[in-house]
Design an enzyme around this catalytic site. Structure first.
Site, mmCIF file in Angstrom:
data_model
loop_
_atom_site.group_PDB
_atom_site.id
_atom_site.type_symbol
_atom_site.label_atom_id
_atom_site.label_comp_id
_atom_site.label_asym_id
_atom_site.label_seq_id
_atom_site.Cartn_x
_atom_site.Cartn_y
_atom_site.Cartn_z
ATOM 1 N N CYS A 2 0.871 -1.178 0.000
ATOM 2 C CA CYS A 2 0.000 0.000 0.000
ATOM 3 C C CYS A 2 0.902 1.220 0.000
ATOM 4 O O CYS A 2 2.113 1.116 0.128
ATOM 5 C CB CYS A 2 -0.865 0.027 1.246
ATOM 6 N N ARG A 27 1.144 1.795 -5.944
ATOM 7 C CA ARG A 27 1.369 0.808 -4.871
ATOM 8 C C ARG A 27 0.075 0.139 -4.421
ATOM 9 O O ARG A 27 0.089 -0.837 -3.661
ATOM 10 C CB ARG A 27 2.049 1.463 -3.671
ATOM 11 N N TRP A 75 -3.876 -1.520 -1.164
ATOM 12 C CA TRP A 75 -3.901 -2.761 -1.948
ATOM 13 C C TRP A 75 -4.413 -3.810 -0.965
ATOM 14 O O TRP A 75 -3.680 -4.221 -0.060
ATOM 15 C CB TRP A 75 -2.515 -3.135 -2.465
ATOM 16 N N GLU A 483 6.241 -21.661 -19.175
ATOM 17 C CA GLU A 483 6.293 -20.278 -18.672
ATOM 18 C C GLU A 483 7.538 -19.583 -19.177
ATOM 19 O O GLU A 483 7.491 -18.407 -19.565
ATOM 20 C CB GLU A 483 6.245 -20.283 -17.144
ATOM 21 N N LYS A 487 7.498 -16.088 -21.311
ATOM 22 C CA LYS A 487 8.237 -14.909 -20.827
ATOM 23 C C LYS A 487 9.129 -14.333 -21.917
ATOM 24 O O LYS A 487 9.285 -13.129 -22.057
ATOM 25 C CB LYS A 487 9.077 -15.265 -19.596
ATOM 26 N N GLU A 490 6.618 -13.050 -25.157
ATOM 27 C CA GLU A 490 5.612 -11.976 -24.990
ATOM 28 C C GLU A 490 6.261 -10.604 -24.812
ATOM 29 O O GLU A 490 5.610 -9.596 -25.046
ATOM 30 C CB GLU A 490 4.670 -12.266 -23.833
HETATM 31 C C1 AGP Z 1 1.500 -13.468 -18.535
HETATM 32 O O1 AGP Z 1 2.740 -12.808 -18.462
HETATM 33 C C2 AGP Z 1 0.456 -12.659 -19.251
HETATM 34 N N1 AGP Z 1 0.313 -11.376 -18.642
HETATM 35 C C3 AGP Z 1 -0.857 -13.418 -19.410
HETATM 36 O O2 AGP Z 1 -0.590 -14.685 -19.963
HETATM 37 C C4 AGP Z 1 -1.645 -13.644 -18.101
HETATM 38 O O3 AGP Z 1 -0.972 -14.587 -17.316
HETATM 39 C C5 AGP Z 1 -3.032 -14.176 -18.463
HETATM 40 O O4 AGP Z 1 -3.688 -13.201 -19.243
HETATM 41 C C6 AGP Z 1 -3.880 -14.509 -17.230
HETATM 42 O O5 AGP Z 1 -4.122 -13.335 -16.506
HETATM 43 P P1 AGP Z 1 -4.750 -13.480 -15.035
HETATM 44 O O6 AGP Z 1 -3.749 -14.242 -14.220
HETATM 45 O O7 AGP Z 1 -4.953 -12.076 -14.548
HETATM 46 O O8 AGP Z 1 -6.040 -14.244 -15.149
#
Ligand code: AGP
Length: 610
Positions: A2, A27, A75, A483, A487, A490
C-alpha cells in the site's frame, strides 16, 4: 503493498496528502483515505476506489485547515476493498488513528483478545487491531505507547499514527515495510517511498527497522528500538519520480522479479502454523469433502495456466487424486463432466480474466467444488469462488507476470500439502520436511536471483539475433518450459515454443538445425538423465543448448554449451527456482532488443474480454 503518506507543517495538510497519494497510487488503488488532526477530533475521510474518488469526496465536504495529517492508498490483503476497510482506521474512542502498509500475521489472536476486552471492530482489516491496541496501551506518552504496541505485532508494518492528545505530532515506525521522510521550510513529509516527497526534498531519512520517528512542531526526532534518541544522516536521492516508483529499477518487470522473495514470504508464512501445519482462511472444503474428491481440474489462462501445470504435477504427487489442467477458453465451451466430487481450481492474478471467470461460473453451475487462487482481493473471480486463497504478491504493474506467477505456484504447493495432510497421507516428519522446504523458498529465491542475474544478462545476448527458440523439459521441467517460453516471446517478440523433451523426436526435431537455440530445463533429478539424452539428440543436429539444473547435477551437464546452476532444494520444489533465470532471460533479451518491456505490444495486463 500500500502507499502511506504524512505531513506536518505550516500549511494545510490535505493538499500535500492528496499530492503524495497520487504519486503512490501504483502501490495500491482499491481504496484511499486521509485523516487530519482538527481541534475537536481526528477527522477521517475515506472511500473505496482510486484517489480521484477521494478527491471528489473531500471537495464535497467542509474544508479543513488542519496542518497535520496522514493518508493511505490501499492494496487489499485482509478485507474487501470498500469504504469501511479503507484506511485510516480510528481506535475505539477516536484517540488514535493509523495508516499501515504490510501484513500483521497475528492479527486474529490480537483481535479476539481486544473483542474480549470490550473493543468494537468496524472493519475486517488487520490494521484496525493496531488502532485499538494503541488505545489500550496508552500511557500518556505517544512514543512509548507506539513502542509497546508494535512489540505485540508479528509481521510487516510501516505505520503513520495520529493521537488526539498530540495535535501537532505524528509518530511513525516500521518493520519489513518501507518508510521514508524528509523536511523543508514548509514542514515534514512522510511516505512509503521517495516518489511522494521528491518534489519537496531530495535529502531524505530512511527509517530503520523498529526505529521510531516523532514529528513534532516541524522537528524530526529518531528513537532506536531501545528507546534512546539518536542522530540520523539524510541520504541524497538523485532519482526522477518515475525511477522512484520503480524503486530505482529501470522497469516494473525487473522490480517485480526482484520482489519475489517477499511475495513468496507474504504468501506462505501467514499460512504456516506454529506446529508446522498448513492453514487457510476463506477455505470451506470439509475433511469429508476432501476425502471424497475423485478428480481435480485446474482452469486458467496464460501464465496462470502454466502455474496450474506445475500444480498438476505437485497436487497429483502429493494428494494421489487425478489432476488435469484446462485452458479456460477451451474449458468453458467443452461441456465438461463435473460433479460434487470434482475440485475445480481457478487461478488468476487479476481475478477479472473473462475466460477464467466463465470457467469458474461453469464449474459452479455443474456443482463442482471451487477454489480460486487470486491476487486481487474482492475481484470478480475471488467473489464467486467457493473458497479463495489469495496470493500476497502485491500490485503487479508489468504486463508480463513474474511475482504473481511464483506466488500462484507457492499457493499450489500449500494447497497440495494441505489436502495431503487432511487426507492423512503425510507423516509428521514428512509434513514438517515439506513445510520447511516451503519456508526456505524466499531465501533460495533471493539467492538464485543474485546468482543468476549477471549470467542471464550475458546469455540474453545469444537470443538477440534469433527468430526462434525452443524450451524443452520433462514433468515439472516441462511445466516451467511453458512459462519460460511465454516470458521470452511476450516481451522480446522472438517466436518460441515449449516442448515435452521426450516428444521432440515425434516431429518437431525436424526444425532443429545448426545454430538452433534450445533451452533445456533439467532441474528435476528423477528425469535428469532422460533430458540429457534429449539434449544429445538436439546437439547431434547442430543445436546450441543452454541448460538449467541444480548444483548436484552440474558435473553431468557435460553435453551443454551454457550452464545455469540453481541451488539444491527438494526435487519437488526445484521448479520454483528454475523459472527465475528464465524470467531474467526474457527480461534482458527484450531489453537488449529495445522492446517496451512493461507494456508489450498487443497485450493487456488483464484480458477482461473473450
Ligand atoms: C503473462 O505474463 C500474461 N500477462 C498473461 O498470460 C496472463 O498470465 C493471463 O492473461 C492470465 O491473466 P490473469 O492471471 O490475470 O487471469
Amino acid at each position: 503493498m500500500c502507499g502511506i503518506v504524512g505531513y506536518a507543517g505550516k500549511h494545510h495538510a490535505v493538499p500535500y496528502l492528496l499530492e503524495g497519494l497520487e504519486k503512490l497510487e501504483y502501490r495500491g488503488y482499491d481504496s484511499a483515505g486521509i485523516a487530519v488532526n482538527e481541534p475537536d477530533a481526528i477527522r477521517v475521510i475515506k472511500t473505496r476506489g482510486r484517489i480521484g474518488n477521494l478527491e471528489s469526496l473531500i471537495a464535497s465536504q467542509r474544508h479543513s485547515d488542519a496542518t497535520v495529517g496522514i493518508g493511505h492508498t490501499r492494496w487489499a490483503t485482509h478485507g474487501k476493498p470498500n469504504d469501511v476497510n479503507a484506511h485510516p482506521h480510528l481506535s475505539e474512542h477516536g484517540l488514535f488513528c493509523v495508516v499501515h502498509n504490510g501484513i500483521i500475521e497475528n492479527y486474529l489472536s490480537l483481535k479476539a483478545q481486544l473483542i474480549a476486552d470490550g473493543f468494537h471492530f468496524a472493519s475486517e482489516t488487520d490494521t484496525e487491531v493496531i488502532a485499538h491496541l494503541l488505545e489500550q496501551n496508552y500511557d500518556g506518552d505517544f512514543v512509548s505507547t507506539v513502542r509497546k504496541t508494535v512489540a505485540m505485532l508479528e509481521g510487516a508494518y510501516a505505520l503513520c499514527i495520529l493521537c488526539r492528545d498530540f495535535p501537532d505530532s505524528i509518530v511513525c515506525t516500521r518493520w519489513a515495510s518501507p518508510l521514508v521522510m524528509g523536511k523543508n521550510s514548509d514542514g515534514v513529509f512522510l511516505a512509503s517511498d521517495v516518489t511522494a516527497i521528491l518534489k519537496h526534498t531530495d535529502d531524505v531519512f530512511y527509517l530503520d527497522g523498529r526505529e521510531i520517528a516523532l514529528i513534532e512542531n516541524g522537528a524530526l526526532t529518531f528513537f532506536g528500538p531501545d528507546g534512546a534518541a539518536g542522530e540520523k544522516q539524510p541520504k541524497h536521492i538523485d532519482w526522477s519520480v518515475s525511477a522512484a516508483q520503480k524503486d530505482g529499477y529501470e522497469h516494473f518487470m525487473l522490480k517485480e522479479i526482484m520482489e519475489q522473495p517477499k511475495a513468496i514470504q507474504d504468501t506462505v508464512s501467514p499460512r504456516i502454523s506454529s506446529d508446522k501445519r498448513i492453514v487457510f482462511e476463506n477455505f470451506h472444503l470439509t475433511d469429508d469433502e476432501i476425502a471424497h474428491l475423485n478428480r481435480i481440474v485446474i482452469v486458467a489462462c496464460g501464465s496462470a495456466f502454466h502455474a496450474g501445470e506445475v500444480g498438476r504435477y505437485v497436487l497429483e504427487k502429493m494428494t494421489r487424486i487425478p489432476v488435469e489442467t484446462a485452458i479456460a477458453s477451451e474449458f468453458r465451451y467443452r461441456d465438461p463432466v463435473l460433479d460434487s466430487h470434482t475440485l475445480v481450481i481457478v487461478i488468476s492474478q487479476s481475478g477479472e480474466t473473462a475466460d477464467t471467470l466463465a470457467g469458474l461460473r461453469l464449474a459452479n453451475e455443474k456443482g463442482a467444488k471451487t477454489v480460486c487462487i487470486v491476487n486481487v482481493v474482492s475481484s470478480s473471480i475471488a467473489n464467486e469462488g467457493g473458497s479463495v486463497i489469495y496470493t500476497h504478491a502485491g500490485p503487479e504493474i508489468a504486463v508480463a507476470t513474474t511475482k504473481a506467477y511464483s506466488a500462484q505456484v507457492a499457493v499450489l504447493y500449500l494447497l497440495s500439502g494441505y489436502i495431503a495432510d487432511r487426507k492423512g497421507l503425510l507423516t509428521d516428519d514428512a509434513r514438517k520436511t515439506y513445510v520447511d522446504a516451503l519456508l526456505k523458498l524466499p531465501d533460495l529465491i533471493d539467492q538464485t536471483l543474485r546468482d543468476c542475474d549477471d549470467q542471464m544478462k550475458k546469455f540474453a545476448e545469444l537470443f538477440i539475433p534469433m527468430e526462434h527458440a525452443y524450451f524443452i523439459g520433462r514433468n515439472l521441467d516441462y511445466a516451467c518450459a511453458m512459462e519460460a517460453s511465454l516470458k521470452l516471446k511476450e516481451i522480446s517478440y522472438i517466436h518460441s515454443e515449449a516442448y515435452a523433451a521426450g516428444e521432440l523426436k515425434h516431429g518437431t526435431i525436424s526444425l532443429v538445425e545448426k545454430g538452433t537455440l534450445v533451452v533445456a530445463l533439467a532441474a528435476c533429478s528423477d528425469v535428469f538423465g532422460k533430458t540429457m539424452s534429449n539434449i544429445k539428440e538436439v546437439k547431434a543436429r547442430g543445436a546450441r543448448v543452454l541448460c538449467v539444473s541444480t548444483s548436484e547435477n552440474a558435473a553431468a551437464m557435460n553435453e551443454v554449451d551454457f550452464k545455469v546452476i540453481i541451488p539444491d532444494t527438494l526435487p519437488l520444489f526445484a521448479v520454483t527456482l528454475e523459472v527465475l533465470p528464465m524470467q531474467l532471460l526474457g527480461y534482458y533479451t527484450a531489453k537488449s532488443r529495445g522492446c517496451d518491456i512493461d507494456k508489450p505490444r498487443n497485450l493487456a495486463k488483464s484480458v477482461t474480454v473473450e
